[in-house]
Design a protein around this motif. Structure first.
Motif, PDB file in Angstrom:
ATOM      1  N   ARG A   2      -1.769  -1.055   4.644  1.00 26.65           N
ATOM      2  CA  ARG A   2      -1.460  -0.601   3.293  1.00 26.65           C
ATOM      3  C   ARG A   2      -2.737  -0.212   2.565  1.00 26.65           C
ATOM      4  O   ARG A   2      -3.856  -0.590   2.963  1.00 26.65           O
ATOM      5  CB  ARG A   2      -0.743  -1.722   2.543  1.00 26.65           C
ATOM      6  CG  ARG A   2       0.646  -1.949   3.139  1.00 26.65           C
ATOM      7  CD  ARG A   2       1.482  -2.959   2.410  1.00 26.65           C
ATOM      8  NE  ARG A   2       0.916  -3.544   1.227  1.00 26.65           N
ATOM      9  CZ  ARG A   2       1.329  -4.676   0.708  1.00 26.65           C
ATOM     10  NH1 ARG A   2       2.297  -5.342   1.295  1.00 26.65           N
ATOM     11  NH2 ARG A   2       0.798  -5.153  -0.383  1.00 26.65           N
ATOM     12  N   LYS A   3      -2.547   0.523   1.506  1.00 26.04           N
ATOM     13  CA  LYS A   3      -3.681   1.045   0.758  1.00 26.04           C
ATOM     14  C   LYS A   3      -4.498  -0.091   0.138  1.00 26.04           C
ATOM     15  O   LYS A   3      -5.733  -0.061   0.145  1.00 26.04           O
ATOM     16  CB  LYS A   3      -3.163   1.982  -0.333  1.00 26.04           C
ATOM     17  CG  LYS A   3      -4.238   2.686  -1.097  1.00 26.04           C
ATOM     18  CD  LYS A   3      -3.619   3.667  -2.081  1.00 26.04           C
ATOM     19  CE  LYS A   3      -4.685   4.428  -2.819  1.00 26.04           C
ATOM     20  NZ  LYS A   3      -4.114   5.387  -3.750  1.00 26.04           N
ATOM     21  N   GLU A   4      -3.844  -1.128  -0.368  1.00 26.11           N
ATOM     22  CA  GLU A   4      -4.557  -2.239  -1.014  1.00 26.11           C
ATOM     23  C   GLU A   4      -5.417  -3.001  -0.004  1.00 26.11           C
ATOM     24  O   GLU A   4      -6.518  -3.449  -0.325  1.00 26.11           O
ATOM     25  CB  GLU A   4      -3.560  -3.204  -1.669  1.00 26.11           C
ATOM     26  CG  GLU A   4      -2.812  -2.627  -2.847  1.00 26.11           C
ATOM     27  CD  GLU A   4      -1.580  -1.845  -2.418  1.00 26.11           C
ATOM     28  OE1 GLU A   4      -1.176  -1.930  -1.240  1.00 26.11           O
ATOM     29  OE2 GLU A   4      -1.041  -1.121  -3.268  1.00 26.11           O
ATOM     30  N   THR A   5      -4.933  -3.139   1.206  1.00 25.37           N
ATOM     31  CA  THR A   5      -5.700  -3.838   2.237  1.00 25.37           C
ATOM     32  C   THR A   5      -6.966  -3.058   2.582  1.00 25.37           C
ATOM     33  O   THR A   5      -8.037  -3.639   2.771  1.00 25.37           O
ATOM     34  CB  THR A   5      -4.842  -4.027   3.500  1.00 25.37           C
ATOM     35  OG1 THR A   5      -3.601  -4.635   3.131  1.00 25.37           O
ATOM     36  CG2 THR A   5      -5.534  -4.878   4.513  1.00 25.37           C
ATOM     37  N   GLY A   6      -6.852  -1.760   2.663  1.00 27.37           N
ATOM     38  CA  GLY A   6      -8.021  -0.918   2.938  1.00 27.37           C
ATOM     39  C   GLY A   6      -9.063  -1.023   1.837  1.00 27.37           C
ATOM     40  O   GLY A   6     -10.262  -1.084   2.099  1.00 27.37           O
ATOM     41  N   VAL A   7      -8.614  -1.062   0.602  1.00 30.71           N
ATOM     42  CA  VAL A   7      -9.540  -1.185  -0.531  1.00 30.71           C
ATOM     43  C   VAL A   7     -10.237  -2.538  -0.501  1.00 30.71           C
ATOM     44  O   VAL A   7     -11.452  -2.640  -0.728  1.00 30.71           O
ATOM     45  CB  VAL A   7      -8.790  -0.964  -1.866  1.00 30.71           C
ATOM     46  CG1 VAL A   7      -9.671  -1.320  -3.053  1.00 30.71           C
ATOM     47  CG2 VAL A   7      -8.299   0.468  -1.980  1.00 30.71           C
ATOM     48  N   LEU A   8      -9.474  -3.602  -0.214  1.00 27.36           N
ATOM     49  CA  LEU A   8     -10.069  -4.936  -0.138  1.00 27.36           C
ATOM     50  C   LEU A   8     -11.092  -5.038   0.995  1.00 27.36           C
ATOM     51  O   LEU A   8     -12.163  -5.630   0.830  1.00 27.36           O
ATOM     52  CB  LEU A   8      -8.985  -5.999   0.033  1.00 27.36           C
ATOM     53  CG  LEU A   8      -8.138  -6.289  -1.204  1.00 27.36           C
ATOM     54  CD1 LEU A   8      -7.017  -7.253  -0.854  1.00 27.36           C
ATOM     55  CD2 LEU A   8      -9.001  -6.861  -2.304  1.00 27.36           C
TER      56      LEU A   8
END
Length: 64
Positions: A2-8
């Motif tokens: 997911r996009k949030e995991t990539g950002v984290l």
């Protein structure tokens, strides 16, 4: 992923890399400081010994 995991993950990696660079700079600054403390007076030939004599020439210091 997911996009949030990539950002984290990207943020975490950036913090780790930043701390690593900061640690390396700190390490080299300490090594330079240790070197400078030990060798800083050699080019002046321990002039602290003659500091109270005032400004005498080379001839005066050679006669001591």
């Amino acid at each position: 992923m997911r996009k949030e995991t990539g950002v984290l993950l990207a943020g975490s990696l950036g913090v780790i890399v930043g701390l690593g660079i900061f640690g390396i700079k700190k390490f080299f600054a300490k090594k330079h400081k240790d070197y400078h403390d030990y060798y800083s007076d050699f080019h002046r030939h321990f002039e602290k010994r003659y500091r109270d004599d005032g400004h005498h020439g080379v001839e005066y210091l050679a006669m001591q």
